[in-house]
Design a protein around this motif. Structure first.
Motif, PDB file in Angstrom:
ATOM      1  N   HIS A 134      -6.133  -9.431  22.627  1.00  0.00           N
ATOM      2  CA  HIS A 134      -7.314  -9.953  21.924  1.00  0.00           C
ATOM      3  C   HIS A 134      -6.993 -10.429  20.517  1.00  0.00           C
ATOM      4  O   HIS A 134      -7.899 -10.685  19.717  1.00  0.00           O
TER       5      HIS A 134
ATOM      6  N   CYS B  22     -12.939 -15.354  26.682  1.00  0.00           N
ATOM      7  CA  CYS B  22     -12.269 -14.112  27.080  1.00  0.00           C
ATOM      8  C   CYS B  22     -13.305 -13.095  27.565  1.00  0.00           C
ATOM      9  O   CYS B  22     -14.459 -13.119  27.124  1.00  0.00           O
TER      10      CYS B  22
ATOM     11  N   CYS C 129     -13.686 -10.208  26.686  1.00  0.00           N
ATOM     12  CA  CYS C 129     -14.163  -9.351  25.596  1.00  0.00           C
ATOM     13  C   CYS C 129     -15.377  -9.948  24.896  1.00  0.00           C
ATOM     14  O   CYS C 129     -15.966  -9.314  24.028  1.00  0.00           O
TER      15      CYS C 129
ATOM     16  N   CYS D 101      -8.630 -15.838  22.874  1.00  0.00           N
ATOM     17  CA  CYS D 101      -7.797 -14.631  22.835  1.00  0.00           C
ATOM     18  C   CYS D 101      -6.504 -14.898  23.621  1.00  0.00           C
ATOM     19  O   CYS D 101      -6.531 -15.589  24.641  1.00  0.00           O
TER      20      CYS D 101
HETATM   21 ZN   LIG Z   1     -10.566 -11.071  24.038  1.00  0.00          ZN
END
Ligand SMILES: [Zn+2]
Length: 304
Positions: free
Chosen positions: A157, A178, A180, A185
């Motif tokens: 990340h 991503c 996340c 990332c």
């Molecule tokens: Zn990420």
């Protein structure tokens, strides 16, 4: 006896190791998905069966796809819904009558490699996984460094930097979202999946990593150009990580780590992205493959 458990979304594997980390036994079950209680019971039964087999109480280390938050004590493992946000370490310790430790599976991968007989000479081992995503694990003197909350080494990340964007063509650079919640990332670029996504975005054709690599070795122009760009991209990104961490040894794992050309090309491309006095560390292919997870989880109870 040292037990290492690789806790996955579909399977849980327990393997028992002696003090030299030689595997003595292993058993694999389906991950229970109906309730937290049945998930706990399944792990307790796996451990008890191993205890009966060896006539002792083995130590219990877990490799998890996420981490146990050191501040709250709760597991953050979103792909195992029944155990996510649960105090898995205190609950298992109470049921098993012994301490239970857990680490992120990338940290377990790095720990397993760091405890290899040839690698024990290196004080700081950095494990990098180029698999479905990109992950890292930091091992100092045989111990995982997981940080204040437990997220150290989540290198997937880190985000694209100036040189990476320049290489990819500034505003023409493909920007991938991503898992996340962020975008750009490294997880979606510096990985087997990223290798394929980048090829498609830059070359306009959808090929598997295997096909791209075959074309590269056959000397096909598009694949050669792409691989050279990917090597440069990797050198930029891994170069930044080396600048921050200065490891003695880097071990690569995951599907893309089997692309042998990387071990020849990366050490040549890296110096341009490091400080002048920095040295490119030794870069090796992981030795333990799929069994790295259980082996590293078992090594959570070893000390130098
Ligand atoms: Zn990420």
């Amino acid at each position: 006896m040292l037990y290492g458990l690789d806790i996955g979304g579909t399977k849980i594997e327990l393997a028992a190791f002696n003090e030299k980390l030689e595997k003595q036994y292993s058993e694999r079950i389906e991950t229970p998905k109906d309730s937290y209680q049945s998930w706990l019971n399944a792990i307790v039964q796996l451990v008890q069966r191993a205890d009966e087999k060896f006539g002792c109480q083995g130590s219990v280390g877990l490799g998890v796809p996420g981490f146990v938050n050191r501040e709250t004590g709760l597991a953050e493992i979103t792909n195992i819904r029944v155990a996510d946000n649960q105090p898995i370490l205190t609950d298992l310790a109470a049921l098993l009558g012994r301490e239970v430790r857990a680490e992120n599976d990338a940290n377990c991968f790095a720990l397993s490699e760091a405890w290899d007989s040839e690698n024990q000479q290196y004080p700081f081992v950095l494990g990098l996984i180029l698999g479905t995503g990109f992950g890292g694990g930091l091992v100092f003197n045989g111990k995982v460094h997981s940080g204040k909350v437990g997220m150290a080494g989540e290198l997937g990340h880190l985000q694209l930097n100036y040189h990476a964007l320049k290489l990819l063509g500034w505003d023409k650079a493909p920007i991938f979202p991503c898992g996340c919640g962020n975008q750009a990332c490294l997880d979606t670029y510096l990985s087997g999946r990223g290798f394929e996504m980048l090829y498609q975005a830059l070359k306009g054709e959808s090929l598997t990593a295997k096909q791209i690599i075959e074309n590269f070795y056959a000397g096909e122009q598009t694949a050669v150009e792409f691989v050279e760009l990917f090597v440069e991209f990797s050198a930029i990104s891994i170069g930044n990580i080396i600048t921050a961490l200065d490891p003695h040894l880097i071990v690569l794992g995951g599907g893309l780590s089997n692309f042998d050309y990387l071990y020849e090309a990366l050490p040549k491309a890296l110096p341009a992205h490091l400080m002048r006095s920095a040295k490119v560390p030794l870069i090796k292919k992981a030795k333990y493959g799929d069994s790295g997870g259980v082996r590293g989880a078992a090594a959570l109870f070893l000390t130098k």
